[in-house]
Design an enzyme around this catalytic site. Structure first.
Site, PDB file in Angstrom:
ATOM      1  N   CYS A 181       0.724  -1.070   0.071  1.00 25.83           N
ATOM      2  CA  CYS A 181      -0.084  -0.564   0.253  1.00 25.83           C
ATOM      3  C   CYS A 181       0.813   1.440   0.058  1.00 25.83           C
ATOM      4  O   CYS A 181       0.265   2.108  -0.174  1.00 25.83           O
ATOM      5  CB  CYS A 181      -0.793   0.010   1.610  1.00 25.83           C
ATOM      6  SG  CYS A 181      -0.197  -0.184   2.946  1.00 25.83           S
ATOM      7  N   CYS A 241      13.002   2.339  -7.365  1.00 24.78           N
ATOM      8  CA  CYS A 241      12.266   2.998  -7.475  1.00 24.78           C
ATOM      9  C   CYS A 241      11.745   4.188  -6.441  1.00 24.78           C
ATOM     10  O   CYS A 241      12.513   4.656  -6.337  1.00 24.78           O
ATOM     11  CB  CYS A 241      10.903   1.811  -6.837  1.00 24.78           C
ATOM     12  SG  CYS A 241      11.083   1.795  -5.216  1.00 24.78           S
TER      13      CYS A 241
END
Length: 379
Positions: free
Chosen positions: A195, A336
């Site tokens: 999440c 990332c």
């Protein structure tokens, strides 16, 4: 010793339960004598803990090794801003004690793992799986199956959630399906959603966690029709629900035992596999002109917004079909946004191809912008 009566204060507190013929005094006494372990005091755990405490479950265990983070407060409604940085398990118990001081609470601030899971779970009647960790979820399944205990599963992703009652006594000498009956294959690291990267609607864990608490209360009191042979899927964007029939595998006990055996012999994290590299170390390598392969695993719009010089873009979903593009003769530094997706990719490449030249950029491009290149426009 099992309680056989309700004191006057309990009759007043649980009056609305006592007014329900399906629960009444008998059902409330069952709640009072019940022992429930909640694994995870995050988004799902908060509503589960609140409603089980309010319902009068006599003994509640809370296990969570994490501390409260400011980003948790959008959905983890048990905590307050002044508790950021504090133990979730301890903070949760503090609030729950004030809600219902007559209950017994057990606090576990360590992670549930193969070394302690059996001893902890054995002390409870029902386990509620509120974790977002697949390794822990399979461990809960395997321990509960071997000990013959039911557990209530819940999971969330973006706007969707799932609930099921697993390994429950069906009343005919048989037990319902297990988590491995529903999901036999452990997902590889690249398939696991997080999440932190994908996001989650704040009210979603409140809805799914409340469903979980409801299933626990039904199991304890013996009322209604439980989700013991069904998987309930909820989509809050469309307000749709789907209930899928499930069944137990004939070899459920066998694969649970095998799961525990492999968990007990698994190499501890960090002993092998990808390593971490800090943004400071990467900046030094760049300054020295060292030869390495910089792999950006975000999506193209993220890459076009900002990226590190010389980085090659291969989004996470395209990694499996592009493994040959990743060199084996020099260091591969994967990054990332925050370092979560890249860690999964690095672990996937290590597991699939045995690459030993993998490094995950700790903190991702967000940490780079914060500590190395503050002028970089990071989303």
């Amino acid at each position: 010793m099992e309680a056989t009566t309700l004191i006057p204060a309990e009759k007043q507190r649980y009056q609305k339960h006592l007014n329900l013929p399906e629960i009444g005094t008998k059902g409330q006494l069952r709640l009072k004598n019940a022992r429930v372990l909640v694994v995870g005091a995050g988004g799902l755990g908060c509503p589960v803990l609140l409603y089980l405490t309010a319902a009068g479950v006599g003994k509640i265990g809370v296990i969570d090794p994490d501390v409260v983070d400011l980003s948790n407060l959008q959905r983890q409604v048990l905590y307050t801003t002044d508790e950021v940085g504090k133990s979730k398990a301890k903070a949760a118990i503090g609030h729950l004690n004030r809600l219902n001081p007559d209950l017994t609470f057990d606090t576990y601030t360590m992670a549930l793992d193969i070394s302690n899971a059996r001893a902890i779970i054995d002390g409870y009647d029902i386990v509620v799986d509120c974790t977002d960790n697949f390794k822990v979820r399979y461990l809960v399944n395997d321990i509960c199956v071997t000990l013959g205990k039911p557990f209530v599963y819940g999971a969330i992703h973006r706007f969707e959630g799932q609930v099921a009652v697993l390994n429950a006594d069906l009343g005919d000498g048989n037990r319902g399906p297990t988590y491995r009956c529903l999901f036999p294959e452990y997902p590889n690291e690249i398939e696991i959603p997080n999440c932190n990267d994908t996001g989650v609607l704040g009210v979603l864990p409140g809805v799914i966690g409340t469903f979980q608490a409801n299933e626990v209360i039904k199991l304890i009191t013996g009322i209604g029709q439980s989700l013991s042979e069904h998987l309930l899927m909820v989509d809050l964007l469309t307000m749709s629900q789907q209930k899928i029939k499930t069944k137990r595998r004939a070899d459920a006990e066998k694969i649970a035992r095998e799961g525990l055996t492999s968990a007990g012999t698994r190499t501890s994290p960090g002993a092998t596999g990808p390593q971490k590299i800090s943004v400071q170390e990467l900046a030094e390598k760049m300054a020295l002109g060292e030869d390495f392969f910089l792999l950006d695993v975000r999506e193209r719009p993220e890459y076009e917004l900002c990226h590190l010089e010389g980085a090659v873009l291969i989004p996470v979903g395209m990694i499996p079909n592009n493994r040959k593009r990743i060199p084996t003769d020099r260091p591969v530094i994967v990054y990332c946004h925050h370092g979560i997706r890249s860690a999964n990719v690095a672990q996937y490449l290590y597991t699939q191809d045995g690459l030993t030249n993998l490094y995950n950029l700790d903190g991702g491009i967000n940490a780079w912008a914060r500590d190395i290149e503050p002028e970089m426009a990071v989303y």
